[in-house]
Design an enzyme around this catalytic site. Sequence first.
Site, short mmCIF file in Angstrom:
data_model
loop_
_atom_site.label_atom_id
_atom_site.label_comp_id
_atom_site.label_asym_id
_atom_site.label_seq_id
_atom_site.Cartn_x
_atom_site.Cartn_y
_atom_site.Cartn_z
CG HIS A 266 38.68 39.58 -43.93
ND1 HIS A 266 39.43 39.07 -42.90
CD2 HIS A 266 38.92 40.92 -43.95
CE1 HIS A 266 40.09 40.05 -42.31
NE2 HIS A 266 39.81 41.18 -42.92
CD GLU B 31 39.00 43.82 -46.28
OE1 GLU B 31 39.58 44.68 -45.63
OE2 GLU B 31 39.47 42.66 -46.40
CG ASP C 135 43.84 44.60 -45.96
OD1 ASP C 135 42.93 45.25 -45.41
OD2 ASP C 135 44.02 43.38 -45.75
CG HIS D 213 46.54 43.04 -42.92
ND1 HIS D 213 47.24 43.15 -41.73
CD2 HIS D 213 45.25 43.36 -42.63
CE1 HIS D 213 46.41 43.50 -40.77
NE2 HIS D 213 45.20 43.63 -41.27
CD GLU E 137 41.35 47.86 -44.03
OE1 GLU E 137 41.02 46.66 -43.99
OE2 GLU E 137 42.02 48.43 -43.14
O1 G3P Z 1 37.97 45.94 -43.78
C1 G3P Z 1 37.62 45.17 -42.69
C2 G3P Z 1 38.79 44.48 -42.06
O2 G3P Z 1 39.63 43.96 -43.05
C3 G3P Z 1 39.56 45.40 -41.17
O3 G3P Z 1 40.57 44.78 -40.46
O4 G3P Z 1 42.93 44.30 -40.03
O5 G3P Z 1 41.57 42.67 -41.29
O6 G3P Z 1 42.24 44.80 -42.36
P1 G3P Z 1 41.88 44.11 -41.06
MG MG Z 2 41.19 44.72 -44.28
#
Ligand code: G3P
Ligand code: MG
Length: 257
Positions: free
Chosen positions: A15, A42, A44, A57, A117
Amino acid sequence: MKLLPPWPYPCLIAHRGAGKLAPENTLAAFRLGAAHGYQAFEFDVKLSADGKSILMHDAILDRTSDGHGRVDALTLGELAQMDAGSWHSPAYAGEPIATLVSIARYTQANHFSVNIEIKPSPGREWRTGAAVSIDAQHLWSTAEVPPLLSSFSEEALGAAREFVPDLPRALLLDTLPADWLQRLQALGCTALDANHRVLTREIVEAAHAAGFRVLCYTVNEPERALQLLDWGVDSLITDAVDRCGRLYRAVDCRAHG
Ligand code: G3P
Ligand code: MG
């Protein structure tokens, strides 16, 4: 029972690069995740004021850099002056905000797969979905595994579908509305990407029966990860690349399907 689409992603995905052990969404975090054995990431992505895809993020710079205010108020050149590492720890001082271009180079050179994302700044959902998906298609045009696009924004995913229909999409859902299957169908998604807390074995089976893969976030306890994998979850996203790194080696996490 519908045929499931291909799912060339490992069952564990780091993440924001390496979760919390390095400054999120920076290249340093990817390198740390890779050092723990991770082969999928993953992260953002949103747009700078001049429409460039960058990793961040939050809508504002304050938490994860030494800048202030809205990310989309600054150009890529201005964002390049920011320190995205000092907020985390002195070891990462001077770490720059990552661009989608740099992450595309790093992950493909190392044969890692990615889940992009799409995280639009408020009010820029359609434009961000369009620009990030077009950039992703271009930057990963010769990749072994296509980037998986995901978003909480149905508008952004709709734009991705319109401009780059061939890249796989996943709808992020923090809670499951009654019409979750219809929403996935309407966006032509490959996968449901849910908060792991809302998943049950029955929901995983219902998604599979309807022809959707299941991805979930953010799973930080190995016991819970094993339960979800036992239910048939296709991949899960974790911050705990150290604790779940041991899990990574214990189970067969290679891409399947
Ligand atoms: O993509 C999964 C997760 O990253 C979604 O939540 O807020 O951590 O971007 P967040
Ligand atoms: Mg995310």
